[in-house]
Design an enzyme around this catalytic site. Structure first.
Site, PDB file in Angstrom:
ATOM      1  N   LYS A  30       0.851  -1.186   0.000  1.00  0.00           N
ATOM      2  CA  LYS A  30       0.000   0.000   0.000  1.00  0.00           C
ATOM      3  C   LYS A  30       0.890   1.239   0.000  1.00  0.00           C
ATOM      4  CE  LYS A  30      -4.550   0.755   0.126  1.00  0.00           C
ATOM      5  NZ  LYS A  30      -5.572   0.007  -0.616  1.00  0.00           N
ATOM      6  N   ASP A  59      -6.943   4.570  -4.600  1.00  0.00           N
ATOM      7  CA  ASP A  59      -7.612   4.458  -3.311  1.00  0.00           C
ATOM      8  C   ASP A  59      -8.260   5.819  -3.071  1.00  0.00           C
ATOM      9  OD1 ASP A  59      -7.570   4.440  -0.063  1.00  0.00           O
ATOM     10  OD2 ASP A  59      -7.544   2.381  -0.780  1.00  0.00           O
TER      11      ASP A  59
END
Length: 446
Positions: free
Chosen positions: A126, A166
């Site tokens: 991430k 995201d």
């Protein structure tokens, strides 16, 4: 928690001070794993958990850029490459002022198990930045993205690490990031980023996938109780990409979605949320939800501030951000007839809220399972890029449906095997963990 895990938990918390979201994610997984260690003592001997909680690589870097007034701005960029036992690191980039190392590590840790559950060959990672794209011009966003990629490019690749979008990173941002990667490397490496535009390597269904997948998972949960979305009253938090397509899919299944939210407040539309209008305002105009109420007229209520979870619902789909649904809200929802919760966001329910749901026998689909449709379809986009192919919407949605049904069944069967029937948290954590742990053992001490 199993005593063998308590010592590891304390070690992880001590090694990562102040990262409360990461701590929460680790503890939530550890609480499920006692029965696994009984069946697999080799995981203890090989320190699999200790290794799993330590990222393989953490990258933090400066991102300088120039705003429209000619002023130099400085942000901080992150990429945490957490675990590559199953494949290249895969996980989104989040651009939001709240981003710091603890947020990125929590998201990356969750991504390990989520990606494992999809059955696709992808590891967990991430990244992101504390940059806020809201209110910025296209030029400012472009200059930031180009600066961000100027450092990130050296750490990613289609066989190494494949970022996606995201919160705060949509098609615009992915386009600027991809363009800069192509410019620096002189390679049209389509598989290095997912969430691309359809005309230049993107996949149909990718924008819809996380929201659609959340509803597909919830539908499978409801089937275990002999019911479905048809005729259900539904509340969704958020009004971005995930929330919008969750609303659309729930309505396709016959539900009436009566409320959604943004960071300023929420709307209640008893006639059902008008998805085309919502998308027009939020995606094309980049406006606020208050405008939805203005255009829909007197039949729609807009509540400034407050919580969308004050609205009664049978099915709750939290699709906004982490820890948005707390114990108080969960208690109120249960009291008012809640049947099921499926998390479209990452860890949107606090640990207290999850306990309330489980104690009340509410169907609860954790984010690492329920919202895995997004990353699953990103992996399908990678497949298309690798084969220089493009699939139809119908074929890709069919693959997504198969994957989400498979995730549901895998979680349910694993929970049953380990003595917690109907507990999707236990099922998701154990199924994901065992798959990754087996691969880690097979690859030796690395």
């Amino acid at each position: 928690m199993d005593t063998r895990l308590e010592a590891i938990r304390e070690q992880v918390l001590a090694r990562n001070p102040g990262e409360k979201e990461f701590h929460q994610a680790v503890v939530e997984v550890f609480e499920s794993l006692g029965p696994v260690l009984d069946k697999h003592p080799e995981f203890v001997d090989a320190a699999v958990l200790q290794r799993l909680c330590e990222p393989e690589r953490q990258i933090i870097f400066r991102v300088p850029w120039v705003d429209d007034a000619g002023r130099v701005q400085i942000n901080r960029g992150f990429r945490v490459e957490f675990n590559s036992a199953l494949g290249p690191y895969k996980g989104g980039l989040r651009f939001h002022p709240s981003v710091y190392l603890g947020i990125v590590k929590f998201l990356g840790f969750e991504q390990i198990f989520k990606n494992a559950l999809t059955g696709m060959p992808i590891g967990g990672g991430k990244g992101g930045s504390d940059f806020d794209p809201r209110g910025k011009s296209d030029g400012e966003v472009m200059r930031f993205c180009q600066s961000f990629m100027t450092e990130l490019y050296r750490h990613i690749g289609e066989y190494t690490d494949v970022p996606a979008g995201d919160i705060g990173v949509g098609g615009r941002e992915i386009g600027y990031l991809f363009g800069q990667y192509k410019r620096i490397t002189n390679r049209y490496e389509s598989g290095v980023l997912t969430g691309k535009g359809i005309g230049w390597g993107g996949s149909l269904v990718r924008p819809e996938a996380t929201g659609f997948g959340t509803v597909l998972f919830a539908q499978e949960m409801l089937k275990t109780r002999g019911t479905s979305f048809d005729g259900q009253r539904v509340v969704v938090s958020g009004s971005g990409n995930v929330a919008t397509f969750a609303i659309a899919k729930a309505q396709q299944f016959g539900a009436k979605v009566v409320a959604c939210s943004d960071s300023s407040g929420y709307v209640v539309d008893e006639n059902g949320i008008d998805v085309p209008l919502l998308r027009q305002i939020k995606e094309k105009e980049r406006g606020r939800l208050k405008e939805y109420a203005v255009r829909r007229g007197a039949s729609v209520s807009y509540i400034e501030g407050g919580s969308v979870w004050d609205v009664d619902t049978a099915v709750a789909l939290p699709c906004a951000t982490q820890n948005e649904l707390n114990t108080e809200a969960a208690t109120r929802l249960v009291k008012n007839g809640l049947v099921a919760v499926a998390e479209g966001a990452n860890m949107p329910s606090t640990s207290g809220a999850v306990a309330v749901f489980q104690e009340a026998g509410i169907l609860f689909g954790p984010g690492k399972a329920a919202n895995a449709g997004g990353v699953a379809t990103s992996a399908l986009e990678m497949q298309q890029n690798a084969s220089r192919d493009a699939w139809s919407f119908e074929h890709t949605e069919q693959r997504l449906t198969q994957i989400m049904v498979g995730i549901h069944d895998r979680c349910a069967e694993t929970a049953e095997t380990y003595g917690s029937p109907g507990n999707y948290v236990v099922g998701a954590n154990i199924a994901g963990f065992v798959k990754v742990a087996d691969a880690m053992l097979a690859q030796g001490l690395i």
